[in-house]
Motif scaffolding. Sequence first.
Motif, PDB file in Angstrom:
ATOM      1  N   LEU A 168      31.968  36.070  41.280  1.00 20.61           N
ATOM      2  CA  LEU A 168      31.267  37.338  41.108  1.00 20.61           C
ATOM      3  C   LEU A 168      29.801  37.116  40.764  1.00 20.61           C
ATOM      4  O   LEU A 168      28.922  37.835  41.234  1.00 20.61           O
ATOM      5  N   ALA A 169      29.539  36.082  39.936  1.00 19.58           N
ATOM      6  CA  ALA A 169      28.156  35.770  39.579  1.00 19.58           C
ATOM      7  C   ALA A 169      27.369  35.315  40.797  1.00 19.58           C
ATOM      8  O   ALA A 169      26.192  35.653  40.961  1.00 19.58           O
ATOM      9  N   ASP A 172      26.447  38.370  42.781  1.00 20.77           N
ATOM     10  CA  ASP A 172      25.402  39.141  42.105  1.00 20.77           C
ATOM     11  C   ASP A 172      24.032  38.476  42.207  1.00 20.77           C
ATOM     12  O   ASP A 172      22.998  39.144  42.193  1.00 20.77           O
ATOM     13  N   SER A 173      24.021  37.150  42.325  1.00 25.90           N
ATOM     14  CA  SER A 173      22.748  36.432  42.395  1.00 25.90           C
ATOM     15  C   SER A 173      22.063  36.592  43.743  1.00 25.90           C
ATOM     16  O   SER A 173      20.876  36.279  43.889  1.00 25.90           O
ATOM     17  N   ARG A 200      33.641  44.045  42.880  1.00 26.56           N
ATOM     18  CA  ARG A 200      32.500  43.974  43.776  1.00 26.56           C
ATOM     19  C   ARG A 200      32.975  44.189  45.207  1.00 26.56           C
ATOM     20  O   ARG A 200      34.088  43.802  45.572  1.00 26.56           O
ATOM     21  N   LEU A 213      27.011  40.527  49.156  1.00 22.76           N
ATOM     22  CA  LEU A 213      27.233  41.714  48.342  1.00 22.76           C
ATOM     23  C   LEU A 213      26.793  42.984  49.069  1.00 22.76           C
ATOM     24  O   LEU A 213      25.720  43.039  49.659  1.00 22.76           O
ATOM     25  N   GLU A 215      25.653  46.593  48.206  1.00 22.68           N
ATOM     26  CA  GLU A 215      25.098  47.225  47.016  1.00 22.68           C
ATOM     27  C   GLU A 215      26.049  48.283  46.448  1.00 22.68           C
ATOM     28  O   GLU A 215      26.665  49.047  47.193  1.00 22.68           O
ATOM     29  N   ALA A 216      26.162  48.297  45.133  1.00 19.14           N
ATOM     30  CA  ALA A 216      27.135  49.167  44.470  1.00 19.14           C
ATOM     31  C   ALA A 216      26.823  50.644  44.681  1.00 19.14           C
ATOM     32  O   ALA A 216      27.714  51.471  44.768  1.00 19.14           O
TER      33      ALA A 216
END
Length: 435
Positions: A168-169, A172-173, A200, A213, A215-216
């Motif tokens: 997950l990190a 996010d990076s 995510r 990712l 975007e949320a």
Amino acid sequence: MSEDKAIKTFVVDTNVLVHNPEAVMSFKDTEVVIPLWVLEELDGLKISPDYKGKAARDAIRFLDSVSGKGNLHTGVKLENGSTLRVALDLPAERPREFDAGKYDNRIILCAYALQQEGRKVFFVSKDINARVKATALGIRAVDYDKQKVDIDRLHSGFRDAVATGEDLAALDSGVGLPWPDKLMANEFVTLRSRSGDVQRLARYDAVEGRLELVEAKYEEVSGIAALNERQRMAFDLLLDDRIKLVTLVGKAGTGKTLMAIAAGLKKILDEKKYSRMLVSRPVIPVGKDIGYLPGEKSAKMSAWMQPIFDNLEYILGVHKRPNMKSAEQLLKDRVIEIEALTYIRGRSLPNLYIVIDEAQNLTPHEVKTIVSRAGDGTKVILTGDPYQIDNMYLDANSNGLSFLVEAFKGQACYGHVTLARSERSELAELASTLL
């Protein structure tokens, strides 16, 4: 039994050739028989201006090319090892009350006559009633399933997975996450922590071989916001210029057409990515066809395209801007073009944003014709519900939309999402679920 009678004989109905003009090439190392009355029906269909007419003409041209290689009466050897012939066989004694005056019945009786000769006959038809009648005569009747898919296993476009904190990190990076499992290009993965409290959404980049990712939070697209995760997936594909073909499958009220049009308006008016939007949908009449309606093409199309106008009016109602005053103004300014599918054939369509609504009513042959019209810089979106089909010769497994999803899955330029939750209203959700 002689050797030739031990070979399977497939008697092909007219609707099979309309579904796929070269369907006879699907039968390998067999005898393929086309009753003469099939040719009569194709002759009647060939003048039709719609896709049935085109398919009939294509089938006739194909048969003409085969006839140049031999005698269709005695049989022509095909490249796939089969023998194709045109038959005029009718049984000496036909079943009582079986009206031989109808072409449909004569086609079935041709199969019946061949079976009476001791041949291993299979009657192939897309018409369920014709298959039932053939079965009643003791003939083995089958659907043409060369272009059928298993709707229960249709590619959904997404999956769920458990991820570690490090995974997950990494997402996010922004560096992406290499993924060990085999994924389709542009397939979405919902990653959840083992505790389930962190989630995510990512999409697989097949070129880079990693998850990236999504975007949320999405800003509103022409005033329309994603109300659930699958709608977020759909907008992610619709707004990605690298994706040239998108399919959105789902029941009524899931937002398929609304999102497709909203994304198109953003791309055309805000980003100037495409010159205009071309919108169309199949005309499956309950009564008379579109040609019997009064007025010019635009007037004729308005009745069939009303669902599109409803979506446009809704978008214009929630997204106020100077250059979007009314649906009529968008049409007048050629921001949007409404076109009958009949007239798309033969055109080259560059730099357009194309939306084909209700695509489940198209055959695989028709879908191929439409998508192959896409020119340089064009994006094509097909939407539909495979469980709501008005075309009498198609079902959830054999329609062009389902076939396209399975045929294109894994291609880097293609993305798909199956939408499930109706966001139209509580009543619409209950109707879709219970009725």
